[in-house]
Design a protein around this motif. Structure first.
Motif, PDB file in Angstrom:
ATOM      1  N   LEU A  74      55.575 -20.351   9.251  1.00 22.44           N
ATOM      2  CA  LEU A  74      56.885 -20.343   8.595  1.00 22.44           C
ATOM      3  C   LEU A  74      56.969 -21.409   7.501  1.00 22.44           C
ATOM      4  O   LEU A  74      57.680 -21.260   6.526  1.00 22.44           O
ATOM      5  N   ARG A  75      56.214 -22.496   7.725  1.00 25.69           N
ATOM      6  CA  ARG A  75      56.239 -23.574   6.744  1.00 25.69           C
ATOM      7  C   ARG A  75      55.779 -23.106   5.386  1.00 25.69           C
ATOM      8  O   ARG A  75      56.225 -23.610   4.355  1.00 25.69           O
TER       9      ARG A  75
ATOM     10  N   THR B 278      54.018 -21.799  19.501  1.00 27.01           N
ATOM     11  CA  THR B 278      55.183 -22.149  18.678  1.00 27.01           C
ATOM     12  C   THR B 278      54.753 -22.954  17.465  1.00 27.01           C
ATOM     13  O   THR B 278      55.242 -22.738  16.351  1.00 27.01           O
ATOM     14  N   ALA B 279      53.830 -23.897  17.686  1.00 32.76           N
ATOM     15  CA  ALA B 279      53.371 -24.714  16.563  1.00 32.76           C
ATOM     16  C   ALA B 279      52.692 -23.835  15.524  1.00 32.76           C
ATOM     17  O   ALA B 279      52.855 -24.034  14.313  1.00 32.76           O
TER      18      ALA B 279
ATOM     19  N   ILE C 280      61.892 -24.178  14.913  1.00 33.46           N
ATOM     20  CA  ILE C 280      60.434 -23.988  14.924  1.00 33.46           C
ATOM     21  C   ILE C 280      59.786 -24.724  13.765  1.00 33.46           C
ATOM     22  O   ILE C 280      58.777 -25.411  13.928  1.00 33.46           O
ATOM     23  N   VAL C 281      60.366 -24.600  12.576  1.00 36.89           N
ATOM     24  CA  VAL C 281      59.705 -25.239  11.438  1.00 36.89           C
ATOM     25  C   VAL C 281      59.767 -26.753  11.553  1.00 36.89           C
ATOM     26  O   VAL C 281      58.859 -27.463  11.115  1.00 36.89           O
ATOM     27  N   ALA C 282      60.831 -27.263  12.178  1.00 38.00           N
ATOM     28  CA  ALA C 282      60.923 -28.718  12.342  1.00 38.00           C
ATOM     29  C   ALA C 282      59.753 -29.267  13.145  1.00 38.00           C
ATOM     30  O   ALA C 282      59.373 -30.421  12.981  1.00 38.00           O
ATOM     31  N   LEU C 283      59.183 -28.435  14.009  1.00 34.02           N
ATOM     32  CA  LEU C 283      58.091 -28.893  14.878  1.00 34.02           C
ATOM     33  C   LEU C 283      56.947 -29.510  14.097  1.00 34.02           C
ATOM     34  O   LEU C 283      56.336 -30.466  14.534  1.00 34.02           O
ATOM     35  N   THR C 284      56.614 -28.940  12.952  1.00 37.21           N
ATOM     36  CA  THR C 284      55.409 -29.389  12.262  1.00 37.21           C
ATOM     37  C   THR C 284      55.739 -30.256  11.051  1.00 37.21           C
ATOM     38  O   THR C 284      54.889 -30.456  10.204  1.00 37.21           O
ATOM     39  N   GLN C 285      56.944 -30.760  10.958  1.00 36.91           N
ATOM     40  CA  GLN C 285      57.271 -31.641   9.836  1.00 36.91           C
ATOM     41  C   GLN C 285      56.686 -33.022  10.087  1.00 36.91           C
ATOM     42  O   GLN C 285      56.631 -33.480  11.212  1.00 36.91           O
ATOM     43  N   ASN C 286      56.250 -33.665   8.993  1.00 38.02           N
ATOM     44  CA  ASN C 286      55.773 -35.030   9.174  1.00 38.02           C
ATOM     45  C   ASN C 286      56.544 -36.018   8.312  1.00 38.02           C
ATOM     46  O   ASN C 286      56.123 -37.146   8.125  1.00 38.02           O
TER      47      ASN C 286
ATOM     48  N   LEU D  30      53.313 -20.707  14.924  1.00 37.55           N
ATOM     49  CA  LEU D  30      54.386 -19.995  14.233  1.00 37.55           C
ATOM     50  C   LEU D  30      55.041 -20.919  13.209  1.00 37.55           C
ATOM     51  O   LEU D  30      55.340 -20.520  12.074  1.00 37.55           O
ATOM     52  N   SER D  31      55.208 -22.169  13.627  1.00 42.15           N
ATOM     53  CA  SER D  31      55.832 -23.149  12.737  1.00 42.15           C
ATOM     54  C   SER D  31      55.011 -23.311  11.466  1.00 42.15           C
ATOM     55  O   SER D  31      55.534 -23.317  10.364  1.00 42.15           O
ATOM     56  N   ASN D  32      53.680 -23.399  11.647  1.00 40.35           N
ATOM     57  CA  ASN D  32      52.824 -23.556  10.473  1.00 40.35           C
ATOM     58  C   ASN D  32      52.912 -22.351   9.550  1.00 40.35           C
ATOM     59  O   ASN D  32      52.851 -22.491   8.326  1.00 40.35           O
TER      60      ASN D  32
END
Lengths: 515, 641
Positions: B610-611, B603-604, A321-327, B606-608
């Motif tokens: 968790l980031r 999901t995005a 999930i966290v990989a989704l928003t990596q740039n 959630l990703s933000n």
């Protein structure tokens, strides 16, 4: 006087069994001497020759030992199927990583490592060293010691040896992380973080080892098994020991919630070191974890399996999930490494021979794939160094179809698409998990794969179907070293995707720990 | 009359492992495959000698096939089956398929035809493609085709046959579109491919149905169980196989691609779209004879399809002005005869194959002859601009005449022996089938005589820029050989019932007993043929307008438009397909995409969240490790409790 001498029996080392280790560690010592005494201009040649010879010799010896199932060095080292398989895997990924570390054509200023790692970033000294074009070879002794530590870690058969191996493996890595030539502050920050948190986790491990010793009165794994059999009751010391040991090992493999160092260190470390770390440490740390859980703590699996379920699920989901928003491409690969750690944990928690063999297979193929991916990352550059921003990779497929194509194959392998090794390995751990009664974890794993596939494919779309950006980086034409590394990793990824059976069989044959 | 007593309606052949020359069955396929591989992988380096290699290899296969033929002749007729198991191929669950090759009278007949005619066409192509910059590629594809076609007829199970089936489809696609700079060729290749997919779909479903019903896809095992299976099952499998045959053999309603396929170079039309590939459907039906013998309904449909197509193709042949399109229409029509015969059961299989072999010779002969004419006419193919060629291209004229007489069924040319038998067998089945076949023969005589007269006889209507001349020997020698075969193959194969005796152990045989005496049928057919030929000669020997007249009967208009085959396809397949995809896209956009997008953004999000956990501070990482350690303990304790 006589009495003392007679009571001192010299330990039986069985040098033939530990020769691969001794070759690598001895090579490391020689390498230090080379740094000290060989003139600067011929140092690199000698070092490369030494490293090549050491890795090859050690690997040949490991192959010769195949099929051995014995204890060495007074029972502190177990030379058995899994140990040898993983030693061999470590040596193979070390060989490919060495090609990247030796590369000197990608960065116009030299290699990927600082001209003088001890100079303060941004200082006058540093500028002077860089302008003089200094190139260091001090990474090679560190590299060899690290490889030696990894090999010892997978075969350590008591808690103390394991701890020593952990430190031998980790300390050189802390240093290597801080040696990047470009973006030195980021690199040093990564090294510092890795060191602090690594030391912190080692503390947990030592505490755990002490408590396990307190419970069983011995540090050797077979002794611990005996002690547990003799006292199967509810023992607080044992529970505490398991928890603490796990913290240490889960940190090394980068499992959630002990994963947070991974993206920072992967991003900051020089890319060849990242590649080596991502592949080698993963194999070594999983090797240690597998031995500890299957051999020493095998009798307690009903206690630690639920915990491992939770860790595996959290790791897979967090990574994906966290990989989704990596740039940043290196951070994305770091999260992909976390997600893959979760998949490998399924093999660990299935606690059956196929779980062991599938994890070992996964580690090997993942090692190759990840080295290839980082090798390609090191080629895509703008004037300030590697262009790791994802947006800069747009349209790469149009200008460098070959590199983008190779990267695509590797990404598809990470995503577990059939005809790549990523599919075979994921399939192997998933089926081992179902066989071991961990179907719910496997279901989560499949979902996590689906999420993960999104960001891998996003990069492919970015490379092939997006217009090229203004500040688009150029792809550097590497020397044959990196080219060979990429070629080998892509070839392994495809071949083990199409014809995996021989290696799977090998892992199957090697899937019995000596007890 | 001893043959009568011996004749059996069902196959009697048994299969044994190979020995002697038969251990090299795989070499038959390997030789042309090597040619394709060498020419494709070594690229331009093979430009100077590649076509010689590519020609030599099928000849090698042909020689090997002759040796095998002699080997089979030395055995008793029931022991002429050989199966060579090469390796295990697919084993998933209880599904297994081997790579195994099967030689028997049926497959060897095809092998001889494919390699024999194929070799001649390779030789011819050396001359025909001499000036083409991509000649090497052409020969590579031809070799690929020969290899795939041999695999198709040598496979010992349906799945491997399917590989060959798709292989010839691919080669056909590549070769129809060989001159891809012509948009018409590219479109024709695509059309052939798409239309064939419909048939291939039938074959793949048929294979699945066969596996579900019999638990195996190997021919001898399937056929051994076919007798015990229910008629309904066999009918379905038979109809699906027929669909496959319709696609590959250009039978109604999947015939439309064959006319367009004439965009390919002429040797391709001769080899693939006349002599070999398009007969694969007939092979499939004849090979699956135990299935069809147990499914009379499917057989009736086969007969109907064959009868419709034979008339259909003949009508199209009447109206076309391009020489190759007339030949393509006649190919459809002649294959219609074969399919009709194959639908008749044991009475007809032998004659279907007999006609197939004869047709392979005379049609390849005529296509190559047409190619020879076009070659000297700067690739023109409008017959209205030919005429009077007999004086300048004597060899082509004589050999073409042999093909013309053969296809009309004039004794003693080959077509007479096989077509006459098919008409007799059709009358045995029903008056309708018999009359269709007989009338078809009359129409055939008309349009083939029209073609022959417009091209070779009459006055010269040439455009100013052509200077016709006889083709070089490398092209005329294959023509001569095929011309001799068009003359002789009929009575040689029919001699003392040779072809019946040869094929009977594989496909079974019964003598047809038509309701009217056989000499009457033969006589009537011959009379119709002569009538058609004379009418056509009378009409076209005189003035032929240089452009096609426009005020013509509705039937002619329809025939010029391929009897609305394309319109039919568009209305029945294309438009509903387009509407379906549009509806699905609409549905996908409205509902499925919505769900996907919503899940994706959740999901995005959630990703933000968790980031944010990743602060970059070592102290907070250490804290979360501590918290994690705490959680581990809690988990361990909870399990203990």
């Amino acid at each position: 006087m006589n009495g003392v001498l007679e009571s001192f029996a010299s330990p039986e080392i069985r040098y033939a069994l530990v020769a691969p280790l001794l070759i690598v560690l001895g090579g490391g010592v020689l390498s230090v001497l080379v740094e000290a005494f060989v003139p600067r201009e011929s140092r690199r040649t000698v070092q490369l020759f030494l490293v090549t010879a050491v890795l090859l010799a050690s690997f040949i010896w490991v192959v010769r030992l195949a099929g051995t199932n014995e204890l060495a060095a007074e029972g502190t080292i177990a030379i058995d199927g899994p140990g040898l398989f993983m030693q061999g895997s470590i040596l193979l990924v070390a060989m490919v990583s060495a090609l990247l570390i030796a590369e000197r054509h990608v960065d116009p200023a030299g290699d990927a490592f600082a001209s003088q790692a001890s100079a303060l970033p941004g200082s006058v000294d540093e500028k002077a060293f860089t302008q003089q074009g200094w190139l260091q070879t001090e990474v090679w002794p560190l590299f060899l010691f690290c490889v030696g530590g990894m090999m010892l870690f997978t075969t350590a058969n008591d808690l103390l040896t394991m701890f020593v191996a952990l430190e031998v493996m980790s300390l050189p890595l802390y240093l290597m992380s801080g040696m990047a030539r470009r973006r030195r502050l980021l690199s040093q920050e990564a090294a510092m973080k890795y060191f602090l948190l690594g030391a912190y986790s080692s503390g947990f491990f030592v505490f755990g080892a002490a408590m396990l010793y307190g419970f069983s009165g011995t540090i050797s794994f077979p002794g611990i098994v005996e002690a547990m059999a003799a006292d199967p009751g509810n023992n607080g010391l044992l529970i505490a020991a398991i928890g603490l040991l796990f913290v240490g090992l889960l940190f090394k493999i980068g499992a959630v919630p002990f994963h947070q160092w991974t993206p920072d260190v992967y991003q900051g470390a020089p890319t060849p070191a990242t590649a080596f770390m991502a592949a080698g440490v993963k194999i070594a740390a999983f090797g240690g974890l597998l031995r500890l859980t299957y051999v020493a703590l095998g009798g307690l699996r009903w206690d630690w399996r639920p915990l491992m379920w939770g860790v595996a699920i959290a790791t897979m989901l967090t990574g994906a999930i966290v990989a989704l928003t990596q740039n940043d491409i290196k951070r994305m690969l770091a999260y992909s490494a976390i997600a893959n750690t979760g998949f490998m944990l399924i093999g660990v928690l299935s606690t059956n021979p196929s779980g062991l063999s599938s994890t070992m297979f996964y580690l090997l193929v993942y090692g190759f794939t990840t080295i290839g991916a980082f090798a390609i990352v090191s080629l895509v550059r703008d004037p300030t160094g590697e262009a790791t921003k994802l947006s800069q990779w747009a349209g790469l497929g149009k200008t460098s179809p070959l590199i983008a194509g190779a990267f695509t194959i590797l990404l598809l392998a990470f995503a577990g698409i059939p005809l790549t090794s990523g599919f075979t390995s994921k399939f192997a751990v998933f089926s081992a998990g179902i066989e071991g009664g961990a179907t719910p974890v496997v279901i989560v794993g499949v979902f996590a794969s689906a999420i993960a596939a999104f960001f891998y494919v996003r990069v492919i779309v970015l490379m092939f179907f997006t217009e090229r950006a203004e500040d688009a980086p150029a792809v550097v034409v590497p020397s044959s070293l990196t080219a060979v590394a990429i070629g080998v990793t892509v070839a392994v990824t495809v071949i083990l995707g199409v014809l995996p059976q021989s290696v799977l069989d090998l892992a199957d044959k090697a899937s019995t720990f000596i007890r | 009359m001893t043959t009568d007593l011996l004749a059996s309606a069902t196959p009697t052949i048994t299969y044994a492992p190979p020995e002697g020359v038969f251990t090299y069955i795989w070499v038959l396929i390997a030789l042309p495959l090597i040619g394709a591989a060498v020419l494709l992988s070594f690229g331009r380096r093979t430009d100077s000698w590649g076509h010689y290699l590519a020609t030599a290899l099928p000849i090698g296969s042909f020689i090997l096939a002759i040796m095998m033929w002699l080997g089979l002749l030395a055995r008793p007729s029931e022991d002429r089956g050989i199966i060579q198991h090469l390796w295990d191929w697919v084993f998933v669950g209880n599904f297994t398929a081997n790579v195994g090759l099967q030689i028997d009278q049926l497959s060897l007949t095809f092998v001889l035809l494919i390699t024999g005619v194929g070799s001649l066409i390779h030789i011819y192509s050396i001359g025909y493609m001499k000036d083409d910059p991509k000649r090497r590629l052409f020969f590579a594809y031809l070799n690929l085709f020969v290899a795939a076609m041999l695999l198709l007829v040598l496979a010992d199970n349906y799945l491997l046959l399917y590989v060959g089936w798709e292989g010839v489809g691919l080669a056909s696609y590549l070769l129809i579109g060989f001159w891809q700079y012509k948009p018409s060729a590219a479109v024709a290749a695509k059309k052939a491919f798409v239309v064939n997919r419909v048939g291939d779909f039938g074959l793949s479903v048929a294979i699945m149905a066969i596996f579900v019903s019999f638990g195996t896809v190997t021919f001898p095992e399937v056929f051994a169980q076919a007798g015990e299976s229910s008629e309904g099952t066999l009918t379905w499998i038979g109809l699906l196989l027929l669909l496959a045959a319709c696609g590959k053999s250009a039978q109604f309603p999947l015939q439309s691609w064959l006319l367009d396929a004439m965009e390919g170079p002429t040797p391709v039309s001769a080899l693939i779209h006349a002599a070999t590939m398009v007969t694969a459907g007939v092979y499939l039906i004849a090979r699956s004879n135990p299935i069809f013998d147990g499914a009379p309904t499917a057989q009736t449909v086969v007969i109907a399809i064959g009868a419709i197509t034979l008339i259909f193709g003949a009508i199209i042949g009447l109206a076309k002005d391009e020489i190759k399109k007339v030949l393509a229409g006649s190919t459809m029509s002649q294959i219609g005869y074969m399919v009709l015969a194959a639908g008749l059961g044991p009475i007809g299989y032998v004659f279907a194959i007999f006609h197939l072999v004869n047709h392979g010779f005379f049609k390849a002969n005529m296509f190559l002859g047409a190619g020879s004419v076009m070659h000297s006419f700067n690739n023109q193919e409008n017959m209205r601009r030919f005429g009077g060629i007999r004086t300048v291209m004597v060899v082509t004229y004589i050999t073409f005449a042999a093909g013309w007489l053969a296809i009309m069924g004039v004794p003693p040319f080959s077509g007479f022996y096989s077509k006459d038998k098919i008409i007799e067998a059709a009358f045995d089945h029903s008056w309708a089938a018999g009359l269709a076949a007989m009338i078809g023969a009359g129409i055939t005589a008309f349009y083939m005589t029209r073609l022959f007269t417009m091209t070779f006889l009459g006055k010269k209507r040439w455009t100013d820029d052509v200077h016709p001349h006889e083709s070089p020997p490398v092209m005329t020698i294959p023509l001569i050989l095929l011309g001799i075969a068009s003359l002789a193959s009929g009575f040689l194969l029919a001699w003392n019932g040779a072809i019946e005796k040869w094929l009977e152990p594989v496909v079974g045989f019964q003598h047809p007993e038509p309701p009217i005496p056989i000499p009457v049928i033969s006589g009537a057919t011959l009379a119709l043929v002569i009538l058609g030929a004379v009418l056509a000669y009378q009409q076209y020997r005189r003035e032929v307008p240089l452009t096609a007249p426009t005020s013509v009967s509705p039937l002619t208009v329809a025939a010029r438009k391929d009897l609305y085959g394309d319109a039919f396809n568009e209305a029945v397949f294309m438009r509903p397909g387009q509407y379906l995809t549009r509806a699905l896209v609409w549905f996908d956009n409205r509902s499925i995409d919505g769900a996907v997008v919503a899940m994706g953004s959740a999901t995005a999000g959630l990703s933000n969240r968790l980031r944010k956990w990743q602060t970059g501070y070592s102290r907070s990482y250490a804290l979360s490790m501590l918290a994690g350690a705490f959680l581990l303990f809690v988990a361990l304790l909870v399990v203990r409790l």
